[in-house]
Scaffold this motif. Structure first.
Motif, PDB file in Angstrom:
ATOM      1  N   CYS A 139       6.738  -6.289   9.524  1.00 52.74           N
ATOM      2  CA  CYS A 139       6.372  -5.004   8.932  1.00 52.74           C
ATOM      3  C   CYS A 139       6.509  -5.102   7.417  1.00 52.74           C
ATOM      4  O   CYS A 139       7.530  -5.568   6.902  1.00 52.74           O
ATOM      5  CB  CYS A 139       7.271  -3.896   9.464  1.00 52.74           C
ATOM      6  SG  CYS A 139       6.889  -2.262   8.817  1.00 52.74           S
ATOM      7  N   SER A 140       5.476  -4.666   6.698  1.00 50.79           N
ATOM      8  CA  SER A 140       5.551  -4.607   5.236  1.00 50.79           C
ATOM      9  C   SER A 140       6.297  -3.351   4.806  1.00 50.79           C
ATOM     10  O   SER A 140       7.314  -3.445   4.116  1.00 50.79           O
ATOM     11  CB  SER A 140       4.154  -4.625   4.634  1.00 50.79           C
ATOM     12  OG  SER A 140       4.196  -4.342   3.245  1.00 50.79           O
ATOM     13  N   HIS A 141       5.819  -2.171   5.237  1.00 50.64           N
ATOM     14  CA  HIS A 141       6.484  -0.942   4.812  1.00 50.64           C
ATOM     15  C   HIS A 141       6.024   0.245   5.643  1.00 50.64           C
ATOM     16  O   HIS A 141       4.998   0.188   6.317  1.00 50.64           O
ATOM     17  CB  HIS A 141       6.242  -0.667   3.321  1.00 50.64           C
ATOM     18  CG  HIS A 141       4.796  -0.530   2.956  1.00 50.64           C
ATOM     19  ND1 HIS A 141       3.968  -1.623   2.749  1.00 50.64           N
ATOM     20  CD2 HIS A 141       4.002   0.564   2.742  1.00 50.64           C
ATOM     21  CE1 HIS A 141       2.750  -1.212   2.426  1.00 50.64           C
ATOM     22  NE2 HIS A 141       2.743   0.106   2.423  1.00 50.64           N
ATOM     23  N   HIS A 142       6.824   1.288   5.571  1.00 52.48           N
ATOM     24  CA  HIS A 142       6.540   2.573   6.212  1.00 52.48           C
ATOM     25  C   HIS A 142       6.214   3.580   5.113  1.00 52.48           C
ATOM     26  O   HIS A 142       6.921   3.648   4.101  1.00 52.48           O
ATOM     27  CB  HIS A 142       7.753   3.058   7.006  1.00 52.48           C
ATOM     28  CG  HIS A 142       8.243   2.081   8.025  1.00 52.48           C
ATOM     29  ND1 HIS A 142       7.918   2.178   9.363  1.00 52.48           N
ATOM     30  CD2 HIS A 142       9.037   0.976   7.900  1.00 52.48           C
ATOM     31  CE1 HIS A 142       8.486   1.174  10.016  1.00 52.48           C
ATOM     32  NE2 HIS A 142       9.172   0.439   9.150  1.00 52.48           N
ATOM     33  N   THR A 143       5.165   4.375   5.314  1.00 50.26           N
ATOM     34  CA  THR A 143       4.726   5.317   4.284  1.00 50.26           C
ATOM     35  C   THR A 143       5.052   6.747   4.679  1.00 50.26           C
ATOM     36  O   THR A 143       4.647   7.220   5.752  1.00 50.26           O
ATOM     37  CB  THR A 143       3.214   5.190   4.032  1.00 50.26           C
ATOM     38  OG1 THR A 143       2.924   3.860   3.581  1.00 50.26           O
ATOM     39  CG2 THR A 143       2.746   6.191   2.992  1.00 50.26           C
ATOM     40  N   VAL A 144       5.800   7.425   3.819  1.00 48.58           N
ATOM     41  CA  VAL A 144       6.136   8.840   3.979  1.00 48.58           C
ATOM     42  C   VAL A 144       5.479   9.607   2.839  1.00 48.58           C
ATOM     43  O   VAL A 144       5.666   9.269   1.665  1.00 48.58           O
ATOM     44  CB  VAL A 144       7.661   9.056   3.964  1.00 48.58           C
ATOM     45  CG1 VAL A 144       7.991  10.549   4.009  1.00 48.58           C
ATOM     46  CG2 VAL A 144       8.318   8.323   5.136  1.00 48.58           C
ATOM     47  N   LEU A 145       4.692  10.622   3.171  1.00 54.73           N
ATOM     48  CA  LEU A 145       4.045  11.463   2.170  1.00 54.73           C
ATOM     49  C   LEU A 145       4.975  12.615   1.813  1.00 54.73           C
ATOM     50  O   LEU A 145       5.568  13.243   2.694  1.00 54.73           O
ATOM     51  CB  LEU A 145       2.728  12.008   2.714  1.00 54.73           C
ATOM     52  CG  LEU A 145       1.735  10.976   3.230  1.00 54.73           C
ATOM     53  CD1 LEU A 145       0.506  11.676   3.816  1.00 54.73           C
ATOM     54  CD2 LEU A 145       1.323  10.001   2.132  1.00 54.73           C
TER      55      LEU A 145
END
Length: 324
Positions: A194-200
């Motif tokens: 996994c590279s990253h998780h995106t939270v808006l």
């Protein structure tokens, strides 16, 4: 498996230590578990296992179900898919029924989870148990005798979960000899990790107060995400990287976030892969639409990928210590 550096805290009961060990799992709410299992098998090439498989013939108390969730290991991520209609605790459906699938939240395994509970309370965070009641006192709520608690999304943007690292039979990462598997020829997407998780969010300071102010995360990169159309801050915490993105008006990300304002939205998961052309060929073969394609990135159309704009990249975020 990588871990965060020790986080020293001084709760009111005296100096103590805790450590955020690794992400427990992302949570994804869907309309149909069977359809989600089929999709992960065909698109990600990964089998899923229903939570009820862990019962081993045990009898549940009245008003409780265990067939509400399936778990899918994807590299260094344990992915949890939930049908909210089946999530019954004390006879009550605890999550609202969804009409479209969407990522919902995540949590962490923690060493010294009681000390973390006290540290969060000392910093003014309210915490709840599975019954959604705010916890009082110095001892965390529990589930089946195990400490388990959540933050309030009104205070932290999302509902974050904390629990001790347990020998969970559906999580291969908790075994002492587990290592991140190499890319397999059997993996149709060639996922490395996994590279990253995106939270808006519209309030990244709220996230930083929790992630860097208490949990021990560290900002590794800041800048524009032109593909997303957002200004982003990236935090490394334990075994993962989190992107807190403030989306521009008029972008798909802004449209995904707006219904939840002033709360945050868990928008996407991005994986580092061995070969983007391999990813593109497989997605097209499985009928998964591609919303964005650049030389270094692919993002799926969420309408054809279980409501999630899955990302695939050929390099990790700048400053990611896992790339060293």
């Amino acid at each position: 498996m990588s871990g965060a550096e020790k986080n020293a805290v001084s709760p009111s009961a005296g100096e103590a230590e805790f450590r955020v060990a690794m992400m427990y799992h992302p949570s994804h709410h869907v309309l149909d578990l069977g359809e989600a299992e089929r999709w992960f098998k065909e698109v990600f090439g990964r089998p899923s296992t229903n939570l009820s498989a862990t019962l081993g013939g045990a009898t549940l108390p009245p008003g409780r179900r265990m067939d509400y969730s399936t778990f899918t290991p994807i590299g260094d991520v344990l992915f949890d898919t939930i049908d909210p209609k089946l999530y019954i605790v004390d006879g009550v459906q605890r999550y609202p029924t969804v009409t479209t699938p969407h990522l919902k939240g995540f949590g962490w395994y923690v060493e010294g989870v009681t000390e973390l509970f006290r540290a969060l309370k000392d910093q003014g965070f309210r915490l709840i148990g599975q019954n959604d009641e705010v916890a009082e006192g110095d001892e965390p709520p529990s589930a089946g005798g195990m400490p388990l608690f959540f933050t309030l999304p009104e205070e932290t943007g999302l509902r974050y979960e904390f629990l001790p690292q347990i020998p969970f039979p559906l999580d291969p990462r908790v075994k002492p000899d587990w290592v991140l598997p190499a890319v397999s020829d059997e993996d149709p997407l060639g996922i490395e990790r996994c590279s990253h998780h995106t939270v808006l969010t519209g309030n990244p300071d709220r996230q930083l107060r929790l992630f860097t102010g208490v949990l021990g995360g560290r900002v590794i990169h800041e800048g524009r995400n032109e593909t997303l159309g957002a200004t982003s801050t990236y935090v490394h915490l334990a075994d993962a990287v989190y992107e807190f993105a403030v989306p521009d008006a008029g972008t798909p990300a802004h449209a995904d976030w707006t219904p939840n304002t002033p709360r945050d939205t868990y928008h996407a998961i991005t994986f580092k892969v061995a070969d983007l052309k391999r990813v593109e060929r497989h997605l097209k073969a499985e009928g998964v639409g591609i919303r964005t394609r650049t030389d270094h990135l692919i993002v799926t159309d969420p309408a054809t990928s279980l409501g999630v704009p899955w990302g695939f990249v050929d390099a990790l975020v700048p400053g990611d210590p896992r790339s060293a």
